[in-house]
Design a protein around this motif. Sequence first.
Motif, PDB file in Angstrom:
ATOM      1  N   GLY A   5      -2.497  -8.222 -12.867  1.00 10.76           N
ATOM      2  CA  GLY A   5      -2.833  -7.967 -11.473  1.00 10.76           C
ATOM      3  C   GLY A   5      -3.030  -6.476 -11.264  1.00 10.76           C
ATOM      4  N   VAL A   6      -3.660  -6.127 -10.160  1.00 12.86           N
ATOM      5  CA  VAL A   6      -3.918  -4.727  -9.817  1.00 12.86           C
ATOM      6  C   VAL A   6      -3.232  -4.425  -8.490  1.00 12.86           C
ATOM      7  N   VAL A   7      -2.525  -3.309  -8.442  1.00 10.18           N
ATOM      8  CA  VAL A   7      -1.906  -2.835  -7.212  1.00 10.18           C
ATOM      9  C   VAL A   7      -2.628  -1.556  -6.810  1.00 10.18           C
ATOM     10  N   ALA A   8      -3.252  -1.573  -5.635  1.00  9.68           N
ATOM     11  CA  ALA A   8      -4.013  -0.412  -5.167  1.00  9.68           C
ATOM     12  C   ALA A   8      -3.326   0.191  -3.947  1.00  9.68           C
ATOM     13  N   GLN A   9      -3.045   1.479  -4.022  1.00 12.69           N
ATOM     14  CA  GLN A   9      -2.368   2.196  -2.947  1.00 12.69           C
ATOM     15  C   GLN A   9      -3.343   3.171  -2.285  1.00 12.69           C
ATOM     16  N   ALA A  10      -3.477   3.075  -0.972  1.00 16.65           N
ATOM     17  CA  ALA A  10      -4.340   3.984  -0.223  1.00 16.65           C
ATOM     18  C   ALA A  10      -3.791   5.411  -0.291  1.00 16.65           C
ATOM     19  N   PHE A  11      -4.677   6.347  -0.013  1.00 15.44           N
ATOM     20  CA  PHE A  11      -4.292   7.753   0.067  1.00 15.44           C
ATOM     21  C   PHE A  11      -4.925   8.310   1.328  1.00 15.44           C
ATOM     22  N   GLY A  12      -4.302   7.988   2.455  1.00 16.02           N
ATOM     23  CA  GLY A  12      -4.818   8.387   3.749  1.00 16.02           C
ATOM     24  C   GLY A  12      -5.394   7.214   4.513  1.00 16.02           C
ATOM     25  N   VAL A  13      -5.925   7.527   5.682  1.00 14.94           N
ATOM     26  CA  VAL A  13      -6.496   6.553   6.603  1.00 14.94           C
ATOM     27  C   VAL A  13      -7.727   7.198   7.214  1.00 14.94           C
ATOM     28  N   PRO A  14      -8.816   6.491   7.409  1.00 13.63           N
ATOM     29  CA  PRO A  14      -9.106   5.064   7.271  1.00 13.63           C
ATOM     30  C   PRO A  14      -9.689   4.710   5.900  1.00 13.63           C
ATOM     31  N   ASP A  15     -10.216   3.496   5.815  1.00 11.47           N
ATOM     32  CA  ASP A  15     -10.776   3.007   4.553  1.00 11.47           C
ATOM     33  C   ASP A  15     -12.041   3.746   4.139  1.00 11.47           C
ATOM     34  N   SER A  16     -12.681   4.440   5.068  1.00 13.90           N
ATOM     35  CA  SER A  16     -13.963   5.099   4.785  1.00 13.90           C
ATOM     36  C   SER A  16     -13.825   6.498   4.187  1.00 13.90           C
ATOM     37  N   ILE A  17     -12.613   7.026   4.062  1.00  8.79           N
ATOM     38  CA  ILE A  17     -12.483   8.358   3.466  1.00  8.79           C
ATOM     39  C   ILE A  17     -12.703   8.269   1.957  1.00  8.79           C
ATOM     40  N   ARG A  18     -13.134   9.372   1.388  1.00 10.52           N
ATOM     41  CA  ARG A  18     -13.511   9.434  -0.029  1.00 10.52           C
ATOM     42  C   ARG A  18     -12.415   8.910  -0.959  1.00 10.52           C
ATOM     43  N   SER A  19     -11.170   9.322  -0.728  1.00  7.01           N
ATOM     44  CA  SER A  19     -10.088   8.901  -1.620  1.00  7.01           C
ATOM     45  C   SER A  19      -9.920   7.385  -1.614  1.00  7.01           C
ATOM     46  N   ASN A  20      -9.957   6.768  -0.460  1.00 11.53           N
ATOM     47  CA  ASN A  20      -9.779   5.314  -0.396  1.00 11.53           C
ATOM     48  C   ASN A  20     -10.981   4.559  -0.946  1.00 11.53           C
ATOM     49  N   GLU A  21     -12.154   5.114  -0.800  1.00 17.41           N
ATOM     50  CA  GLU A  21     -13.332   4.492  -1.424  1.00 17.41           C
ATOM     51  C   GLU A  21     -13.210   4.545  -2.946  1.00 17.41           C
ATOM     52  N   ARG A  22     -12.713   5.647  -3.476  1.00 17.34           N
ATOM     53  CA  ARG A  22     -12.509   5.765  -4.930  1.00 17.34           C
ATOM     54  C   ARG A  22     -11.451   4.769  -5.411  1.00 17.34           C
ATOM     55  N   ILE A  23     -10.368   4.662  -4.668  1.00 16.05           N
ATOM     56  CA  ILE A  23      -9.292   3.736  -5.044  1.00 16.05           C
ATOM     57  C   ILE A  23      -9.811   2.299  -5.009  1.00 16.05           C
ATOM     58  N   ALA A  24     -10.578   1.963  -3.996  1.00 16.78           N
ATOM     59  CA  ALA A  24     -11.158   0.612  -3.900  1.00 16.78           C
ATOM     60  C   ALA A  24     -12.082   0.353  -5.090  1.00 16.78           C
ATOM     61  N   TRP A  25     -12.875   1.354  -5.450  1.00 20.21           N
ATOM     62  CA  TRP A  25     -13.778   1.208  -6.598  1.00 20.21           C
ATOM     63  C   TRP A  25     -12.969   0.984  -7.880  1.00 20.21           C
ATOM     64  N   MET A  26     -11.928   1.810  -8.080  1.00 20.49           N
ATOM     65  CA  MET A  26     -11.076   1.689  -9.271  1.00 20.49           C
ATOM     66  C   MET A  26     -10.447   0.304  -9.349  1.00 20.49           C
ATOM     67  N   ALA A  27      -9.862  -0.118  -8.245  1.00 23.71           N
ATOM     68  CA  ALA A  27      -9.165  -1.406  -8.223  1.00 23.71           C
ATOM     69  C   ALA A  27     -10.141  -2.550  -8.464  1.00 23.71           C
ATOM     70  N   GLY A  28     -11.298  -2.479  -7.833  1.00 19.28           N
ATOM     71  CA  GLY A  28     -12.304  -3.529  -8.020  1.00 19.28           C
ATOM     72  C   GLY A  28     -12.814  -3.586  -9.444  1.00 19.28           C
ATOM     73  N   ARG A  29     -13.086  -2.439  -9.999  1.00 19.70           N
ATOM     74  CA  ARG A  29     -13.578  -2.385 -11.384  1.00 19.70           C
ATOM     75  C   ARG A  29     -12.539  -2.929 -12.368  1.00 19.70           C
ATOM     76  N   LYS A  30     -11.277  -2.523 -12.187  1.00 23.83           N
ATOM     77  CA  LYS A  30     -10.217  -2.988 -13.081  1.00 23.83           C
ATOM     78  C   LYS A  30      -9.986  -4.489 -12.888  1.00 23.83           C
ATOM     79  N   ALA A  31     -10.042  -4.961 -11.653  1.00 26.15           N
ATOM     80  CA  ALA A  31      -9.859  -6.393 -11.374  1.00 26.15           C
ATOM     81  C   ALA A  31     -10.949  -7.217 -12.054  1.00 26.15           C
ATOM     82  N   LEU A  32     -12.176  -6.757 -11.993  1.00 25.81           N
ATOM     83  CA  LEU A  32     -13.276  -7.474 -12.657  1.00 25.81           C
ATOM     84  C   LEU A  32     -13.094  -7.446 -14.169  1.00 25.81           C
TER      85      LEU A  32
END
Length: 163
Positions: A5-32
């Motif tokens: 499983g993958v655990v993804a932790q945000a780094f700030g708010v909202p979802d549209s900031i660069r750090s959270n977009e990178r984390i979402a990309w990382m988590a999605g790529r690893k999950a796939l």
Amino acid sequence: MTRKGVVAQAFGVPDSIRSNERIAWMAGRKALQLEAPVYTQRDVRIDDGIEVEYTPEEPGNPPPTLRIVRGAVAWAIRLGIGELWLACAKPHLWRCKRDLEYAIREAGVRITVRVCEYVERYPEHEWYCADSTQPRVRSEKEWRRRERIIEWMPMFIYKRVAS
């Protein structure tokens, strides 16, 4: 074979900031890559087609790291996951890993913790986002000021504050 499983932790708010977009990309790529589900929070938007569970949270009040990883461990136990991959910002990595390993010990289970290799893809200074609504992740100075206190805080105090 161990379920992952993958655990993804945000780094700030909202979802549209660069750090959270990178984390979402990382988590999605690893999950796939692992054919694994993801456990995350509202400010990390995972692509459609990936199984995801969002941690409970109150709007405008993101949960602390320890609460998220406790939820992730309960989720992993429920799904029979024996290996968790962390997707998070590089400055947040030490605490995400420490808290996840603590939550695993606290639950009395055996779950292996791994770190997504993509965390190292970006230099530490590129994770801070001036457009975050959370001041603590806007700059390295703000982040370090808070993290220094957390680093030195004994776990018995930290878990009361972060729960």
